[in-house]
Design a protein around this motif. Structure first.
Motif, PDB file in Angstrom:
ATOM      1  N   THR A 161       0.829  -1.205   0.000  1.00 40.77           N
ATOM      2  CA  THR A 161       0.000   0.000   0.000  1.00 40.77           C
ATOM      3  C   THR A 161       0.864   1.256   0.000  1.00 40.77           C
ATOM      4  O   THR A 161       0.394   2.325  -0.392  1.00 40.77           O
ATOM      5  N   LEU A 162       2.108   1.138   0.431  1.00 41.36           N
ATOM      6  CA  LEU A 162       3.049   2.258   0.387  1.00 41.36           C
ATOM      7  C   LEU A 162       3.771   2.338  -0.949  1.00 41.36           C
ATOM      8  O   LEU A 162       4.561   3.252  -1.178  1.00 41.36           O
ATOM      9  N   GLY A 163       3.476   1.362  -1.832  1.00 41.17           N
ATOM     10  CA  GLY A 163       4.109   1.354  -3.155  1.00 41.17           C
ATOM     11  C   GLY A 163       5.543   0.895  -3.120  1.00 41.17           C
ATOM     12  O   GLY A 163       6.373   1.320  -3.922  1.00 41.17           O
ATOM     13  N   LEU A 164       5.845  -0.024  -2.202  1.00 43.30           N
ATOM     14  CA  LEU A 164       7.237  -0.421  -1.959  1.00 43.30           C
ATOM     15  C   LEU A 164       7.369  -1.937  -1.958  1.00 43.30           C
ATOM     16  O   LEU A 164       6.571  -2.637  -1.344  1.00 43.30           O
ATOM     17  N   SER A 165       8.371  -2.438  -2.658  1.00 42.01           N
ATOM     18  CA  SER A 165       8.733  -3.852  -2.598  1.00 42.01           C
ATOM     19  C   SER A 165      10.198  -3.946  -2.192  1.00 42.01           C
ATOM     20  O   SER A 165      11.051  -3.225  -2.727  1.00 42.01           O
ATOM     21  N   VAL A 166      10.489  -4.831  -1.227  1.00 41.51           N
ATOM     22  CA  VAL A 166      11.858  -4.980  -0.743  1.00 41.51           C
ATOM     23  C   VAL A 166      12.197  -6.459  -0.582  1.00 41.51           C
ATOM     24  O   VAL A 166      11.305  -7.304  -0.512  1.00 41.51           O
ATOM     25  N   GLN A 167      13.490  -6.749  -0.534  1.00 44.04           N
ATOM     26  CA  GLN A 167      13.946  -8.097  -0.214  1.00 44.04           C
ATOM     27  C   GLN A 167      15.287  -8.007   0.491  1.00 44.04           C
ATOM     28  O   GLN A 167      15.977  -6.983   0.430  1.00 44.04           O
TER      29      GLN A 167
END
Length: 479
Positions: free
Chosen positions: A382-388
């Motif tokens: 929902t924050l427009g963020l993808s991380v790994q």
């Protein structure tokens, strides 16, 4: 012009004048039966309006929007950060202002002096005050029972005491058909109780980027700003959907959340105080048309990974399996299977029709409850963020020094809060906290997601590494 020509013109003029003066004979013969059919349809729409309009309410929500300065494009923010210049300040501008959102809703239940109202989450999201005006003009202050941003459904309530208020009847959205007549009721542009009609243009619309969980009813019934949260009804006056969204600059493209989805959300909010969702525990991808043709199937999803200890793992599902049916129903794709799973009660056993090594099999899976960390991780989307997690392989590939650790940003949605904060793909989130005093190294996606959820509206302070520089940003949901 000679006499013959003059005579010809006079004759033609006379004929034309006679033609225009003659009454036009109807080319279509309308019978009394035709009028009876038209009047029957008219009466149906009148009946629905008469039944449902009194249960439709006008909702005004007031929220506080905070800001420190006008939005600065990311490239300019980078310039200030990299060269150590202070960010521009705007001391004379107000720090916050009140914003009013307008929408609709409909009363679905009355119990113990409270009237419960279904609407959209985006109508009441972050509201500090919610005003509800009934069809008869009575005004109440509402309380939020609960909301589900994933489906954009919210439940609010007003204290009506012993007053009798009309209640809308809920239908069954699983039984609707494309082409079926529908009636939309709401308060567009504060025009209370507006009624429009059309047909169901399509079902199961997803991939629109409006909600994390999408299964929209598409309709050409006119829906405008202010209709959000209002009912979409069948010809019997049963509510089959909640009007939710429109495509700007388009006509005849409105979308509604199926009422069966809203009913589950309402049930869970009333019983558990939150929405309970099923969990399978697999990573999946759509089966391409070419692969589907080779296996002799219409559609399905291929399992790319099975999470250890998940319901899928316990049932023996394996990477490479193709799931083609769910309790006997065709699996149309990733979104379809996800929707089927999340709407299944934890503890229920379901039959998965799969193809393994070219052979069809059926396995039974006991659906689990979505783990809290899985639900919280969705907050990042929902924050427009993808991380790994930043692995040694990624460090080498991205040219990141050995002493840097944390989470690498893999995707940023344009216009999202993460984009507004100035984050970019390839950035490394080194540490995070709710304030400078409790900044801690970020060690996992789950821990980071929990911190984001804990911080909520106050935002998360991030220390970010980019191209040899470190800087701080605050990541927070949109006001």
């Amino acid at each position: 012009m000679n006499t013959r020509q003059l005579l010809k013109v006079a004759v033609l003029t006379t004929v034309a004048a006679v033609s225009f003066s003659m009454p036009v004979k109807a080319q279509v013969n309308v019978t009394p039966e035709d009028y009876r059919v038209a009047l029957s349809l008219q009466k149906v729409i009148e009946s629905v309006a008469e039944k449902v309009r009194p249960a439709v309410v006008d909702i005004t929500s007031v929220s506080t929007v905070k800001f420190q300065h006008p939005a600065i494009p990311p490239e300019f923010r980078d310039f200030f950060r990299q060269f150590g210049f202070p960010m521009p300040q705007f001391p004379d501008m107000p720090k916050e202002f009140e914003r009013k959102s307008l929408g609709s809703g409909f009363i679905v239940k009355v119990k113990n002096g409270w009237a419960y109202i279904l609407t959209n989450n985006h109508v009441i999201d972050k509201a500090k005050k919610i005003r509800v005006k009934l069809y008869n003009g009575d005004v109440y202050t509402a309380k939020v029972v609960g909301a589900d941003p994933k489906t954009d459904v919210a439940l609010i309530k007003i204290k009506v005491g012993n007053k009798k208020v009309p209640v809308a009847k809920l239908g069954d959205s699983d039984k609707i058909k494309i082409g079926e007549l529908v009636i939309a009721i709401g308060n567009p542009y504060r025009l209370d109780g507006s009624v429009t009609h059309g047909i169901i243009s399509a079902k199961g619309r997803h991939g629109l980027g409006l909600n994390p969980i999408e299964n929209f009813i598409q309709t050409d019934a006119a829906i405008n700003p202010g209709n959000s949260g209002g009912p979409l009804c069948d010809i019997y006056g049963n509510v089959i959907g909640i009007n939710t969204a429109i495509v700007r600059n388009a006509q005849g493209l409105g979308f509604a959340v199926p009422i069966n989805i809203a009913k589950k959300v309402m049930h869970d909010l009333l019983k558990y105080g939150k929405v309970i969702r099923g969990w399978l525990g697999v990573y999946i991808e759509d089966v391409s048309p070419d692969v589907a043709a080779k296996f002799g199937i219409k559609s399905g999803v291929i399992v790319t990974k099975v999470i250890k200890g998940s319901p899928a793992s316990k049932a023996g599902l394996k990477s490479g399996d193709i799931i083609v049916t769910y309790n006997g129903e065709q699996v149309k794709g990733v979104s379809d299977l996800q929707l089927k799973v999340v709407n299944t009660r934890p503890g229920d056993r379901v039959r998965l029709g799969i193809i393994r090594n070219g052979e069809r099999e059926t396995i039974t899976v006991k659906i689990g409850q979505m783990p809290q960390h899985e639900m919280i991780a969705d907050a990042l989307s929902t924050l427009g963020l993808s991380v790994q997690k930043l692995t040694p392989e990624l460090k080498q590939k991205l040219g990141i020094p050995e002493n840097i650790s944390g989470l690498v940003v893999t995707d940023i949605k344009p216009g999202s809060p993460a984009d507004d904060a100035g984050l970019q793909e390839g950035d490394v989130i080194v540490s995070a906290g709710t304030k400078p005093q409790n900044l801690k190294p970020v060690k996992s996606v789950e821990a980071f997601a929990k911190l984001v959820e804990k911080a909520k509206d106050s935002g998360v302070l991030l220390k970010v590494y980019r191209n040899g520089f470190s800087f701080f940003v605050v990541l927070k949901a949109e006001e």
